[in-house]
Structure formats: structure tokens, C-alpha cells
Design a protein around this motif. Structure first.
Motif, mmCIF file in Angstrom:
data_model
loop_
_atom_site.group_PDB
_atom_site.id
_atom_site.type_symbol
_atom_site.label_atom_id
_atom_site.label_comp_id
_atom_site.label_asym_id
_atom_site.label_seq_id
_atom_site.Cartn_x
_atom_site.Cartn_y
_atom_site.Cartn_z
ATOM 1 N N GLY A 50 -1.310 -33.823 15.699
ATOM 2 C CA GLY A 50 0.086 -34.184 15.946
ATOM 3 C C GLY A 50 1.017 -33.007 15.756
ATOM 4 O O GLY A 50 1.966 -32.815 16.531
ATOM 5 N N PHE A 51 0.768 -32.184 14.725
ATOM 6 C CA PHE A 51 1.586 -30.980 14.513
ATOM 7 C C PHE A 51 1.486 -30.024 15.703
ATOM 8 O O PHE A 51 2.489 -29.457 16.160
ATOM 9 N N ILE A 52 0.252 -29.833 16.189
ATOM 10 C CA ILE A 52 0.057 -28.929 17.330
ATOM 11 C C ILE A 52 0.765 -29.480 18.570
ATOM 12 O O ILE A 52 1.383 -28.729 19.340
ATOM 13 N N ALA A 53 0.695 -30.808 18.754
ATOM 14 C CA ALA A 53 1.405 -31.421 19.874
ATOM 15 C C ALA A 53 2.907 -31.233 19.736
ATOM 16 O O ALA A 53 3.614 -31.007 20.738
ATOM 17 N N VAL A 54 3.409 -31.307 18.495
ATOM 18 C CA VAL A 54 4.837 -31.108 18.255
ATOM 19 C C VAL A 54 5.248 -29.691 18.627
ATOM 20 O O VAL A 54 6.315 -29.464 19.224
ATOM 21 N N VAL A 55 4.409 -28.701 18.278
ATOM 22 C CA VAL A 55 4.715 -27.313 18.651
ATOM 23 C C VAL A 55 4.801 -27.191 20.166
ATOM 24 O O VAL A 55 5.732 -26.582 20.714
ATOM 25 N N GLY A 56 3.835 -27.778 20.868
ATOM 26 C CA GLY A 56 3.827 -27.677 22.328
ATOM 27 C C GLY A 56 5.017 -28.334 22.972
ATOM 28 O O GLY A 56 5.723 -27.726 23.789
ATOM 29 N N THR A 57 5.287 -29.604 22.603
ATOM 30 C CA THR A 57 6.419 -30.304 23.204
ATOM 31 C C THR A 57 7.744 -29.678 22.769
ATOM 32 O O THR A 57 8.701 -29.638 23.554
ATOM 33 N N GLY A 58 7.784 -29.179 21.527
ATOM 34 C CA GLY A 58 9.010 -28.547 21.042
ATOM 35 C C GLY A 58 9.354 -27.300 21.827
ATOM 36 O O GLY A 58 10.510 -27.099 22.235
ATOM 37 N N VAL A 59 8.364 -26.459 22.055
ATOM 38 C CA VAL A 59 8.609 -25.246 22.822
ATOM 39 C C VAL A 59 8.967 -25.586 24.270
ATOM 40 O O VAL A 59 9.807 -24.930 24.895
ATOM 41 N N ASP A 60 8.351 -26.632 24.818
ATOM 42 C CA ASP A 60 8.731 -27.080 26.161
ATOM 43 C C ASP A 60 10.222 -27.362 26.234
ATOM 44 O O ASP A 60 10.911 -26.944 27.182
ATOM 45 N N ASP A 61 10.727 -28.080 25.244
ATOM 46 C CA ASP A 61 12.153 -28.415 25.226
ATOM 47 C C ASP A 61 13.011 -27.169 25.066
ATOM 48 O O ASP A 61 14.078 -27.038 25.695
ATOM 49 N N LEU A 62 12.567 -26.245 24.220
ATOM 50 C CA LEU A 62 13.334 -25.016 24.017
ATOM 51 C C LEU A 62 13.352 -24.158 25.284
ATOM 52 O O LEU A 62 14.341 -23.496 25.584
ATOM 53 N N VAL A 63 12.251 -24.174 26.025
ATOM 54 C CA VAL A 63 12.206 -23.457 27.300
ATOM 55 C C VAL A 63 13.195 -24.075 28.288
ATOM 56 O O VAL A 63 13.891 -23.377 29.030
ATOM 57 N N ILE A 64 13.260 -25.412 28.314
ATOM 58 C CA ILE A 64 14.228 -26.087 29.186
ATOM 59 C C ILE A 64 15.642 -25.648 28.852
ATOM 60 O O ILE A 64 16.465 -25.366 29.739
ATOM 61 N N ILE A 65 15.946 -25.562 27.551
ATOM 62 C CA ILE A 65 17.283 -25.130 27.134
ATOM 63 C C ILE A 65 17.543 -23.703 27.584
ATOM 64 O O ILE A 65 18.585 -23.393 28.186
#
Length: 534
Positions: A437-452
Motif C-alpha cells: 500500500g505504501f508503494i502504491a501511495v508513492v506511485g499514485t502520489g507522484v502521478d498527481d504531482l506530475v499532473i500538477i
């Protein structure tokens, strides 16, 4: 002074959460609960307050149903639940009323269950028919009240036995069956099974000479039962010989017109000759041949098996005969070994299991060695570090600007750090699924930051904060929609009894919430300070 705070409050909020996570992770006061007299540092599994589950610490996992049958939609016909249970128990050979319970779920009726492991469905059905109560059907399994009581008793047993970090919960299979799931990090498999296989019923019977009884010895059962004991001491080694004992008190108060357990027991031992005016009895019940006794005995019975038989000292007998003992009701349950005394103390403190666990039948058990758990921790750490470097590398290749890539990586790591602090604060054990779950959070989190980053930099340099804020809001709508979709998709995994998947779902959802509410807005403020033209 107020203007900088107003402009950067999201960054300050992120800092506050990071500090709070650090406190939860490393301050000993937020560490796991310790046993009396134990050094708080001994309960910590490392320098932090993080607790590891079976996957990362090693231990034993046991999953088993409770044995029993339940008659549903029973029409009580105005009878009390006690009377219904007594009537059904009377139709079952060798079954105590303790193993039959009735629960009212409507004005006219409810459910009746039997928890004696030797009773078959056919026998229970025949007993229900013979007792005259109309019922809808018979199903395998026990009632919700019994499952809840069993969960509490097992958790208390695990705690009393000193199994640090052990958890007990109910899980439901896809077919609707309920199981009790026990997980004990660091626990030896056989010790855990032995602890759970015991029903934990403790009582005092009285054996006394009777010419008409078989072998000349009659038994008065349940002179004291489990509920009669209070102020239970811990197991102590005897000052004389190799035996041990548990100091207990017997309840000496009762409702008006009734006799207290202490007074009832006092009268029983005098009536049966355990205590006489000339002194206490000398018991030979445990001597060969078994079952023959030249005098009356107190029999210590655990799970229907006599574990010790003892007489009574003259001083105690005198207080029994005079009637003064019941005023305090204190005496010792003596055993032949320290392990038996420890078992009795645990059972009395935790209570008796309302039903047996079917560990040998439908139950399953698994064990992970401590060395294997340590390997899993090392591999999980390596995997996490590789994931961070991989994400950081891809971000840098995408933007080739440290002022964009570095804050993005740091913000993503801060998100995981906050989640670790939350896990330490609530004492949630880390499993492989949680690490995933932590690794998934890193992936989805960076996805969102890239969108920003892509949105605010899509049309070249940002020439004003007003333009930046407009672009950031557009990006945040996309992020919010994606977060809502993730939460909806993960919610069933969080609430359903699907084992380790619930941990994965819980921390993925928490990561999404932390990202949307704390880290994404903070990253937006950081980018605004770095990219806008002043």
C-alpha cells in the motif's frame, strides 16, 4: 508576519504533520503498551514505535470456526430464555445447561444454540423437536453474541499469556461462514494452539465417600464455578516442594435472600467432610489406584479433567467449621506444577471460551520463522528504496529541473512518512500488504504531482501567481476526481473480511486522503514560490 503565514499555511501544515509523525514514530511514550514491570523499550521492535505483523516479525496465524449449532426463528411461547435453554439441554444426554443458550431477538422468540462439541446436528434437531419449541431451521455455527464473547476471551488469554502484539478478530468467508483469526507475532505455533484448544473452564468439585456410589466415591460438581472467583492472583511457586498455587478470593456477597458463593462453598465442604471439627481432610485421590480415597477431597477441574486433588489444612478447616472463612473467602488453588498454576490463572482471568475452536477440523494454521520475517523486512526496505529511486529518476528525466523534481520526490516521501507515523500511533502492525500500500501511495502520489507540474507549466513560464492559482485549481479537480475513484474502488476491500487486503486498502485510502488534503496543496505552494515571476 501574518502575510507569509497566510501565503504558506499549506507548507506549514505539512511540516506540522511531519513533526507529529516523528513524535509518534520515535517518542517512547507513544510506543506499544508494556506489561507491569516491563521496560518500555523492550516492547519496541527496533528504534521506532512501529509494530510488525507476522509477515515481517515471524509468528503464528490460526484461523478456525467456533463449534456449535444454532436453531433460528425459535418460538419461545412466553418462556424465559433460561427456561428454554434448560428444556433443550434436558433433551441432550450429558450436556450441561452451560453449553446451551437462548437469545431473544423478538418479543415471541429468537435463537437457541448448543456449543457442546460432541453434539451432532441430528441430535440437536431431535432435542429441539422433543422440547416442543417450534423453530425455523438449524444452521452450523454459533450466534453473534457467542462470537463476540469468544473474541474477547481469546484476546484476553493472548494478553495474559504475555504474547506481545497478538491480535484476535472475526473474519467471514465468501460462503458466509465466520472464523476467529488469531495472529501472534513471535509466538510459537504449538504454544498458541495449546492456548486456544483449551476451553478454559475452571471449577472446584468435591469428592466424598459414599457406599452407594461407584468405587465408593461420590462427586458433588460445581461447588465453585468460574464466575464465583474474584481477585485472582498470578501463579506462584510453592514454598514447600515442587508444586505451585494461585491465590483467589470467592465472592462473599449475594442478593437479599440468597446465599453467596463463599457461604455456599463453606457449607458444602463442611457437609461433605472436607472440613471437620477435628481438622481438615487428607486426600489420596491422585494416588494409585486412581479414584479411591480414604477421605473427602477438593477436586480442581479444568476443561472437565481433574488436574489436582487436595485436602485441607487444619487451620483452614477450623475457620470453615466456625463459619468465619466466608467473611473473607480467600484460599489457594494448589497444583502439582507451575505450568498448571499459570494455566489456571490465565483461564480465571480471561474467562471460559463460550465454544470450542475447531482447529483440528476446519481450522488452518501457518507459521513464519523470525529469520524469515527479518528477511521480509530487509527485502521490503530494499524494494521501497528502489521504488523511491526509480520514481525520482523518472521524474528528473521528465523535467530535468531539480527545482521541480526534488520537491516532488520529497513531498512523496513525506506522504509515506506521515502514514508510518499514523501506523505507529495506532499500533497497526506492518504487513507485506501494508508495505505494498505504501508503494502504491508513492506511485499514485507522484502521478498527481506530475499532473500538477504539467498543468502549471503547460504554457511556458508562469508569469503571475494569479495564473498559477488558476492552473493549479484545474489540476486539482483532476486529482480530486482520481482520488474519489480510488477511495470508492478500495472501500469494499477495507470493510470486507479479506485478510491482509484490508491493510492494503486502508493505507492506500489514507495515503490518498493525506495527499489530497495535505501534501498536494503543499507541493502547489512550493511550486508557486519557485516558478512564479515576482
Amino acid at each position: 508576519m501574518l502575510e507569509p503565514i497566510k501565503d504558506n499555511w499549506r507548507i506549514l501544515l505539512l511540516v506540522v504533520f511531519i513533526v507529529a509523525a516523528s513524535v509518534a514514530l520515535f517518542l517512547p511514550a507513544f510506543g506499544p503498551e508494556t506489561a507491569p514491570g516491563e521496560d518500555p523499550g523492550e516492547a519496541r521492535q527496533g528504534i521506532s514505535n512501529l509494530q510488525y505483523g507476522l509477515d515481517l516479525a515471524g509468528g503464528t496465524r490460526i484461523r478456525a470456526p467456533l463449534l456449535g449449532y444454532t436453531a433460528t426463528s425459535v418460538e419461545f411461547g412466553g418462556e424465559s430464555t433460561v427456561q428454554v435453554a434448560s428444556d433443550v439441554a434436558a433433551e441432550l444426554d450429558g450436556v450441561s445447561t452451560r453449553d446451551v443458550t437462548a437469545e431473544r431477538d423478538s418479543e415471541d422468540g429468537g435463537e437457541v444454540e448448543v456449543t457442546d462439541a460432541d453434539v451432532t446436528e441430528e441430535q440437536f434437531r431431535a432435542a429441539m423437536d422433543a422440547s416442543g419449541y417450534v423453530y425455523g431451521g438449524i444452521r452450523s455455527g454459533v450466534t453473534e453474541q457467542t462470537r463476540n464473547a469468544a473474541e474477547e476471551v481469546i484476546q484476553e488469554k493472548v494478553n495474559e499469556f504475555g504474547l506481545q502484539g497478538g491480535t484476535v478478530r472475526q473474519v467471514q468467508s465468501i460462503t458466509g461462514e465466520y472464523f476467529i483469526l488469531v495472529e501472534v507475532p513471535g509466538g510459537d505455533r504449538q504454544n498458541v494452539i495449546d492456548l486456544l484448544e483449551e476451553r478454559g473452564t475452571v471449577q472446584i468439585d468435591i469428592g466424598y465417600p459414599d457406599e452407594d456410589a461407584e468405587d465408593g466415591l461420590a462427586i458433588e460438581e460445581e461447588a465453585l464455578i468460574q464466575e464465583d472467583f474474584t481477585n485472582i492472583g498470578t501463579a506462584s511457586r510453592s514454598e514447600e516442594g515442587d508444586g505451585a498455587y494461585v491465590s483467589v478470593s470467592v465472592i462473599n456477597e449475594a442478593a437479599e435472600g440468597e446465599q453467596s458463593p463463599a457461604h455456599r462453598f463453606q457449607d458444602a465442604v463442611v457437609d461433605r467432610g472436607v472440613a471437620t471439627s477435628t481438622g481438615g481432610a487428607t486426600c489420596t485421590y491422585m494416588q494409585e489406584p486412581v479414584g479411591e480415597s480414604v477421605d473427602s477431597c477438593l477436586l480442581l477441574v479444568v476443561d472437565d479433567e481433574v488436574v489436582n486433588a487436595f485436602g485441607m489444612r487444619d487451620s483452614l478447616a477450623e475457620s470453615m467449621v466456625s463459619g468465619s472463612w466466608a467473611n473473607e473467602g480467600i484460599f489457594r488453588l494448589t497444583t502439582t506444577s507451575y505450568s498448571d498454576a499459570q494455566e489456571i490463572s490465565i483461564n480465571l482471568r480471561a474467562g471460559a471460551l463460550p465454544a470450542e475452536l475447531d482447529i483440528a477440523g476446519q481450522g488452518t494454521s501457518s507459521t513464519i520463522s523470525a529469520a524469515q520475517g527479518e528477511n521480509f523486512r530487509i527485502y521490503s526496505m530494499i524494494t521501497g528504496v528502489l521504488a523511491v529511486f526509480a520514481v525520482a529518476g523518472m521524474v528528473f528525466l521528465r523535467y530535468r529541473e531539480p527545482k521541480v523534481a526534488l520537491p516532488m520526490t520529497v513531498t512523496a516521501l513525506a506522504e509515506v512518512y506521515i502514514l508510518l507515523g499514523f501506523a505507529a500511533l495506532i499500533g497497526y502492525p506492518l504487513e507485506l500488504a501494508v508495505i505494498a500500500g505504501f508503494i502504491a501511495v508513492v506511485g499514485t502520489g507522484v502521478d498527481d504531482l506530475v499532473i500538477i507540474a504539467d498543468e502549471v507549466m503547460s504554457e511556458g513560464d508562469v508569469n503571475s501567481r494569479k495564473v498559477f492559482d488558476s492552473r493549479f485549481r484545474r489540476a486539482f479537480w483532476v486529482i480530486g476526481a482520481a482520488a474519489a475513484t480510488t477511495i470508492i474502488a478500495m472501500s469494499p476491500l477495507m470493510v470486507l473480511s479479506l485478510g491482509d487486503l484490508s491493510g492494503f486498502a486502508i493505507f492506500t485510502i489514507l495515503g490518498v486522503l493525506v495527499g489530497v488534503l495535505i501534501t498536494r496543496p503543499a507541493y502547489g505552494d512550493i511550486l508557486r514560490r519557485l516558478l512564479t515571476v515576482r
